[in-house]
Design an enzyme around this catalytic site. Structure first.
Site, mmCIF file in Angstrom:
data_model
loop_
_atom_site.group_PDB
_atom_site.id
_atom_site.type_symbol
_atom_site.label_atom_id
_atom_site.label_comp_id
_atom_site.label_asym_id
_atom_site.label_seq_id
_atom_site.Cartn_x
_atom_site.Cartn_y
_atom_site.Cartn_z
ATOM 1 C CE LYS A 81 -4.179 1.841 0.393
ATOM 2 N NZ LYS A 81 -3.842 2.922 -0.564
ATOM 3 C CE LYS A 105 3.041 7.319 6.977
ATOM 4 N NZ LYS A 105 2.634 8.251 5.904
ATOM 5 C CE LYS A 117 4.568 7.682 -1.173
ATOM 6 N NZ LYS A 117 3.586 7.831 -0.081
ATOM 7 C CB THR A 202 -3.231 13.469 4.942
ATOM 8 O OG1 THR A 202 -3.456 12.238 4.239
ATOM 9 C CG2 THR A 202 -1.783 13.522 5.384
ATOM 10 C CG ASN A 262 -5.159 17.783 -1.352
ATOM 11 O OD1 ASN A 262 -5.810 18.768 -1.682
ATOM 12 N ND2 ASN A 262 -5.074 16.708 -2.096
#
Length: 469
Positions: A81, A105, A117, A202, A262
């Site tokens: 992920k 994480k 990634k 986030t 964002n």
């Protein structure tokens, strides 16, 4: 931190766990040594590095050849992920480092994912929608065999958004007719199976991690004690108490936010509207300017302006037009302003050896990935400043991505309230265990405490899966 530094911390944490006799007591002697050597080899190497070149026809007829990456670090905890970023700074080493950090994480926050990634070496602002659509579809075509809802699940990152995720999931559906496709990407639009609240997650999580430390954790502490020589932890705790006392006295905490995309714009708005912990947002910045007003800035007006124009106001005329009072400064000025809290929500390597001694903020919150170099991190901690690291702070996006992935499998939408409730609950658990461990055991840094938890979780899974012989 770069890749070598991240790998170095993993090795250091494994060494400390190996020396800790209460961790995995069944492993002893030579067997214990071999198990930790195997874990180190697995966690400091990457499962798969995939590089391709995307050929795209530009609107002017030129054909450009663009490097693109998908890097899968480790999947012992679950499916790979991690986001896909569009940026001119993308490199293989950067993407691999971010993949490793995603593994850590997800382990820290007990999410059933591994780490991956992706990246494409472009500045999306230099490409039309038609060109970006081609880039996005070509990316899926190149990497389709290595993507999927039960293998590797990308999401938005720097330079990408829900529109690009929609394009990508559409191309994945075309390539894999008749197969489950919605869960192959997260961060999609709500109309296309996305989770409500994902775009803001986030930024909200970034602010919440700091808020929870000051407002929730600090007020629960009654019995913390410090040795005479432990000035670092003592100073940090005193700073937290000072900020909490401001709250009890109904005084405002001064805060600055670097980055107004964002993450940064949402974090700034959270601070501006927070009722439980009052703030005065004195500065914000983007890639062009810093806007500063010691009496506070009208964040809602700036959010509206940024959404319409793609950047903050850059002239007195633009500020006057929207009724915002602020001084225009150089974009780097925000890093060294005299504020109590600094949220770093721009990009990597913002606080370095060159400017670390000029940083005045007491608390630094890493909304971006790796905005503070390893040397600067050590220095700031030594000065008694509190660095809340990216691995803890900016996990809101992947937490909500997990909810999106689940809802795509059961075709039942979470409400915005349910999404935030789940995210805040998970963030609270992560923050509580990390802050308690750090202050009670007097560990070297909050970052190292996070790495310790993540490495411990990954070692346990590797051992239980029979990978450490």
């Amino acid at each position: 931190m770069n890749l070598a530094q991240t790998q170095g911390i993993i090795k250091e944490m494994l060494q400390k766990l190996q020396e800790e006799e209460t961790f995995f007591t069944e492993l002893k002697g030579e067997q214990r040594e071999k198990a930790f050597e195997s874990a180190q080899e697995i966690l400091t190497t990457t499962d798969k590095i995939i590089k391709s070149y995307i050929r795209v026809s530009k609107d002017d007829g030129r054909i450009v050849r663009i490097p693109a990456y998908r890097i899968q670090h480790n999947n012992i905890a679950g499916f790979y992920k991690g986001g896909i970023r569009y940026s001119e700074t993308v490199s293989e080493e950067e993407v691999e480092n971010l993949a490793v950090l995603m593994t850590l994480k997800n382990a820290l926050h007990e999410l059933p994912y591994g780490g991956a990634k992706g990246g494409v070496v472009i500045n999306p602002k230099d490409y039309s929608d038609r060109e970006l659509n081609f880039v996005s579809k070509k990316y899926v075509q190149r990497f389709a065999p290595d993507l999927g809802p039960t293998h590797d699940i990308p999401a938005p990152d720097m330079g990408t958004n829900e529109k690009i995720m929609d394009w990508m999931v559409g191309e994945y559906k075309t390539i894999h007719p008749g197969k489950n496709y919605l869960g192959a990407f997260t961060g999609k639009s709500i109309d296309n199976g996305g989770a409500k609240g994902r775009r803001e997650a986030t930024g909200k999580g970034t602010f919440f991690s700091y808020f929870w430390l000051v407002h929730e954790w600090t007020k629960m502490q009654n019995n913390l004690s410090f040795n005479d020589g432990d000035e670092m932890h003592k100073t940090q705790y005193q700073k937290l108490q000072s900020l909490y006392n401001k709250h009890t006295q109904n005084k405002e905490i001064s805060i600055a936010v670097q980055g107004f995309g964002n993450v940064g714009s949402v974090a700034a708005l959270e601070a501006y509207t927070s009722e439980k912990l009052k703030h005065r947002v004195v500065a914000v910045s983007d890639q062009n300017v810093t806007l500063y007003n010691q009496n506070g800035i009208n964040i809602p007006e700036l959010v509206l302006f940024q959404s319409e124009n793609g950047n903050l106001p850059q002239s007195p005329a633009e500020l006057e037009k929207i009724g915002v009072e602020a001084e225009i400064r150089d974009r780097e000025d925000i890093l060294t302003l005299d504020v109590e809290v600094l949220i770093l929500a721009a990009t990597e390597r913002q606080i370095t050896k060159q400017n670390m001694q000029e940083v005045k903020a007491d608390i630094l919150v890493e909304g971006a990935n790796s905005p503070i170099t390893a040397m600067a991190d050590d220095y700031l901690n030594g000065q008694g400043k509190i660095v809340i690291p990216d691995i803890l702070v900016n996990a809101g996006g992947v937490m909500v991505s997990y909810l999106e992935w689940k809802q795509d499998r059961i075709t039942q939408l979470y409400t915005n309230e349910e999404t935030l409730h789940e995210m805040y609950g998970q963030m609270s658990q992560s923050c509580e265990k990390v802050f308690n461990e750090y202050f009670e055991r007097k560990l070297e840094s909050i970052r190292q405490t996070c790495f310790r938890y993540a490495t411990q979780k990954l070692f346990t899974l590797l051992y239980k899966h029979g990978k450490l012989f």
